[in-house]
Design a protein around this motif. Sequence first.
Motif, PDB file in Angstrom:
ATOM      1  N   ASN A   1       0.845  -1.183   0.000  1.00 37.38           N
ATOM      2  CA  ASN A   1       0.000   0.000   0.000  1.00 37.38           C
ATOM      3  C   ASN A   1       0.886   1.241   0.000  1.00 37.38           C
ATOM      4  N   ARG A   2       0.894   1.956  -1.137  1.00 37.49           N
ATOM      5  CA  ARG A   2       1.735   3.137  -1.263  1.00 37.49           C
ATOM      6  C   ARG A   2       0.939   4.433  -1.206  1.00 37.49           C
ATOM      7  N   VAL A   3      -0.308   4.354  -0.786  1.00 32.57           N
ATOM      8  CA  VAL A   3      -1.148   5.548  -0.726  1.00 32.57           C
ATOM      9  C   VAL A   3      -0.592   6.591   0.246  1.00 32.57           C
ATOM     10  N   PRO A   4      -0.162   6.213   1.456  1.00 31.59           N
ATOM     11  CA  PRO A   4       0.381   7.247   2.352  1.00 31.59           C
ATOM     12  C   PRO A   4       1.605   7.966   1.777  1.00 31.59           C
ATOM     13  N   GLU A   5       2.454   7.232   1.056  1.00 26.12           N
ATOM     14  CA  GLU A   5       3.629   7.862   0.430  1.00 26.12           C
ATOM     15  C   GLU A   5       3.198   8.873  -0.623  1.00 26.12           C
TER      16      GLU A   5
END
Length: 83
Positions: free
Chosen positions: A26-30
């Motif tokens: 999950n790369r959404v926060p980045e």
Amino acid sequence: MWRNLMGLRQISQRTISTASRRQLENRVPEKQKLFQEDNGIPVHLKGGVMDSLLYKVTMGLSVFGTAYVVYELLVASMPKKQK
């Protein structure tokens, strides 16, 4: 014939439903941190080199298209010389 179709249906459902899925990180926060960062770069260019390239190509095509339309309008507005 019907048995073959039903068998094919069962195989296709089994293959799709039991296929192992790749675990994706999950790369959404980045991405949220990247796009919310206040660094003076417009949001449509914060994605990196590809965003910049896409922006420049789009602008180039827009300018070329506008110039071509103006040229064609000028050509169409000039009366043709009769021989």
